[in-house]
Design a protein around this motif. Sequence first.
Motif, mmCIF file in Angstrom:
data_model
loop_
_atom_site.group_PDB
_atom_site.id
_atom_site.type_symbol
_atom_site.label_atom_id
_atom_site.label_comp_id
_atom_site.label_asym_id
_atom_site.label_seq_id
_atom_site.Cartn_x
_atom_site.Cartn_y
_atom_site.Cartn_z
ATOM 1 N N HIS A 176 0.862 -1.186 0.000
ATOM 2 C CA HIS A 176 0.000 0.000 0.000
ATOM 3 C C HIS A 176 0.892 1.227 0.000
ATOM 4 O O HIS A 176 1.786 1.373 0.833
ATOM 5 C CB HIS A 176 -0.906 0.015 1.233
ATOM 6 N N TYR A 177 0.642 2.123 -0.979
ATOM 7 C CA TYR A 177 1.480 3.315 -1.112
ATOM 8 C C TYR A 177 0.651 4.586 -0.944
ATOM 9 O O TYR A 177 -0.437 4.715 -1.509
ATOM 10 C CB TYR A 177 2.162 3.346 -2.479
ATOM 11 N N GLY A 178 1.185 5.533 -0.170
ATOM 12 C CA GLY A 178 0.569 6.841 -0.028
ATOM 13 C C GLY A 178 -0.740 6.805 0.720
ATOM 14 O O GLY A 178 -1.022 5.922 1.534
ATOM 15 N N SER A 196 0.893 10.536 2.881
ATOM 16 C CA SER A 196 2.042 9.708 3.259
ATOM 17 C C SER A 196 2.999 9.563 2.077
ATOM 18 O O SER A 196 2.581 9.597 0.916
ATOM 19 C CB SER A 196 1.561 8.320 3.689
ATOM 20 N N ASN A 197 4.268 9.403 2.390
ATOM 21 C CA ASN A 197 5.262 9.133 1.341
ATOM 22 C C ASN A 197 5.870 7.743 1.515
ATOM 23 O O ASN A 197 6.959 7.471 1.028
ATOM 24 C CB ASN A 197 6.376 10.188 1.354
ATOM 25 N N ARG A 198 5.154 6.854 2.193
ATOM 26 C CA ARG A 198 5.681 5.534 2.514
ATOM 27 C C ARG A 198 5.017 4.430 1.702
ATOM 28 O O ARG A 198 3.867 4.551 1.269
ATOM 29 C CB ARG A 198 5.491 5.223 4.006
ATOM 30 N N GLY A 214 9.167 5.538 -0.226
ATOM 31 C CA GLY A 214 8.583 5.720 -1.537
ATOM 32 C C GLY A 214 9.658 6.083 -2.543
ATOM 33 O O GLY A 214 10.854 6.060 -2.237
ATOM 34 N N PRO A 215 9.261 6.458 -3.760
ATOM 35 C CA PRO A 215 10.260 6.799 -4.781
ATOM 36 C C PRO A 215 11.020 8.079 -4.475
ATOM 37 O O PRO A 215 12.098 8.313 -5.014
ATOM 38 C CB PRO A 215 9.424 6.951 -6.051
ATOM 39 N N ASP A 216 10.450 8.935 -3.620
ATOM 40 C CA ASP A 216 11.088 10.191 -3.217
ATOM 41 C C ASP A 216 10.406 10.638 -1.930
ATOM 42 O O ASP A 216 9.691 9.860 -1.293
ATOM 43 C CB ASP A 216 10.968 11.248 -4.321
ATOM 44 N N TRP A 269 13.161 1.683 -6.271
ATOM 45 C CA TRP A 269 12.243 2.471 -7.078
ATOM 46 C C TRP A 269 12.939 3.000 -8.338
ATOM 47 O O TRP A 269 14.131 3.324 -8.312
ATOM 48 C CB TRP A 269 11.714 3.663 -6.296
ATOM 49 N N TYR A 270 12.163 3.133 -9.420
ATOM 50 C CA TYR A 270 12.612 3.769 -10.652
ATOM 51 C C TYR A 270 11.532 4.746 -11.116
ATOM 52 O O TYR A 270 10.342 4.591 -10.784
ATOM 53 C CB TYR A 270 12.860 2.737 -11.758
ATOM 54 N N SER A 271 11.957 5.724 -11.890
ATOM 55 C CA SER A 271 11.027 6.675 -12.486
ATOM 56 C C SER A 271 11.247 6.685 -13.990
ATOM 57 O O SER A 271 12.385 6.671 -14.457
ATOM 58 C CB SER A 271 11.254 8.086 -11.919
ATOM 59 N N GLN A 272 10.143 6.692 -14.732
ATOM 60 C CA GLN A 272 10.235 6.673 -16.187
ATOM 61 C C GLN A 272 9.198 7.616 -16.792
ATOM 62 O O GLN A 272 8.026 7.605 -16.390
ATOM 63 C CB GLN A 272 10.000 5.256 -16.727
#
Length: 683
Positions: A176-178, A196-198, A214-216, A269-272
């Motif tokens: 579960h994110y955010g 949340s940022n977790r 999280g990613p950031d 994590w990656y960002s695209q």
Amino acid sequence: MLSRTQRSGSRPGAALLVFVCYLVAFAAAQYDPLKDFCRRWAHQAAVVDDRLYIDGGMVDWKPFSASSQNYTNPFFLYSDLGQTTEGMPTLNAGLSKNATIPTVNGGVLWEDSVNKRLYLYGGEFYQSPPTGFVLYSYDILYDNWISLGQPAGSAMVVPTSYGAGVSISWKGEAYHYGGWFNNASVPGWNGPPQASNRLIKYTMDTNTWSNLTGPDNVRRAEGAMVYIPAGDAGMLVYFGGSDDLYGNGTLTPEPLDRIYLFDIANTKWYSQMATGRIPENRRRFCAGATWAQDQSSYNIYIYGGAGFPPDTTGYDDIYILSIPSFQWIRGPYPADSNSTGPYPKSMMTCNVVNNAQMLVIGGTYSNDTTYMCDADVVWGEHSMDLGKQNPQDAIWALFKPNLTTYVVPTDILTAIGGASTGGAQTTAPVSGFNAPDLSVLMTRKAIVQSRSPTRDVSVPTAGKAHPGSGVVLGTGVIAGIAIGSVVAIIIILTACIICIRRRKKYYAGPRQANQPPPGWAGSNPPSASPAYSYPSPPLPVPVSGPPAELESEQGITPVYYTPARSPSSGKYEAWTTPAAAEMPLPSPTRSTRSRRASRASDREREARGVMPGQPYYSPVRTPDAVWPSFQGQTQSPNQGGVAYEADSSPLPIHPSGIGGGRPGPGTLPPGVPVQPRWDEPRR
């Protein structure tokens, strides 16, 4: 070894009392979850085997009126994926859920198809203060709920609402994110909501938790996350929703050209960046993922969602994100790619069934002025044929229980090449991958291992007791329990009658026009993140409002089209545009009982001026609430700041459309945190 909570819950006397409480509450509700259904939204849903389970959320009952809207949905239901009614899975009621199990909106149901369980995580309470977090699990085999206690392990976990959740049964893991911390989700929360940022991880077999990053550092909520079997152990894909850049509930859109991926095997994590026809900024939409038979493309379908200013109405459309090309494709609905459909919706659920179809359940109609019900004949169920494997080559189609294979449709093949079974020719983003690792991971297929159940999952025989409940009672003990239960029933019935009378008296009374709306305690943001701990002692929590059906602001009025039955096509056209009809009319050959039920339904509809197969309409009334003001890309180029109406006193706030007030007069320069506003729901 069962915990004390579990042992006490298995005592026959306690179980009987709980059951009686449930029956009394059911009788007091005076609504049938099948016959009286009008709309459903902000619920939780999950698929295990041949059932789609629906829990909680909010519901409107029919006939639609001011007294039948915004009810908490206490019923735990399931749609039978092996049986259809009017072309959609048949909805069934009667699953157990007593008053001790929370009924929330904006939470998540994690499915465990191996151990035949569901897990209820997060969400907000409505008209009652939130309770301390306890993980509850529904046992599918024995039709009962158990408490798994507070989180165990090294992580302190405080659930959020309107985050993004997904479970992976073959791994026995859920994520579960955010999501939002507020005083409808966290006991004693004081101050404005905060996202949340977790990333939270739950391991099912050991009942343990992990609190991951999280990613950031950006706090996010109201986006979507899905699982795809790419990489060594699969990847989570997150996108869209709202950013809480200042930690005070101020909403900034998260652009959908930025995709976040979590590599499960390496916990990285990656960002695209994505290209193509990028969807408009949106929140509280739903998504589901499927993939080509050779896994050369992973295709994520999204539907609807609420909008941000200046277009707060929201969306009634379909987009597809194809990975690894990371191309957004405008889906086949609506046919005009430059406009959205006539029925913008948000807060629905999307569940992919056998990789080939996606059931869209419920949703709130933004800015609805007709106040029609949501396909009440089929309980707000809508089916996407993801590969358009039907004679009409349509995305909205009848649900097919035996459809288990996905084929890549023409809409996607046009963008990435290949054939219906795979062979995608475009396997990388136009401008390349943002990270070298990602280009390698996208070429790998997750190794799906067989996970063994941790208990006996064979179908129980008749009368088989639930494990841990096999206590043999003597005759005297049974008689004592019976006498005590009768006395308890009388006391409970008396108390419930008193409560019902008080409730009716309250709702019958006048409402003050200038009374501040119920909502969110405090007006100053906390000095720091809640750091996953509860205040001590808990602060009083005011009653919150529902995640209301929302109207537009700034005088924007959407256009709604009166659905009509096409005499030539014989299709239901209540929920889609006339060019994209969803359901054919019922077959004329039915059982005697079905024909009687149909005639009764038709008589009721004719009395209300509605043709068979069309949704129920209710008298037009004033919408409930207005959208908030947002920080971010909401100003015109020549605007020097954000103007606000004057107000004598600021009121609390809430990011998900519940209660609240507005700041005082004046103008704020760009870049200064701005808190959204909500006006009192008007009845």
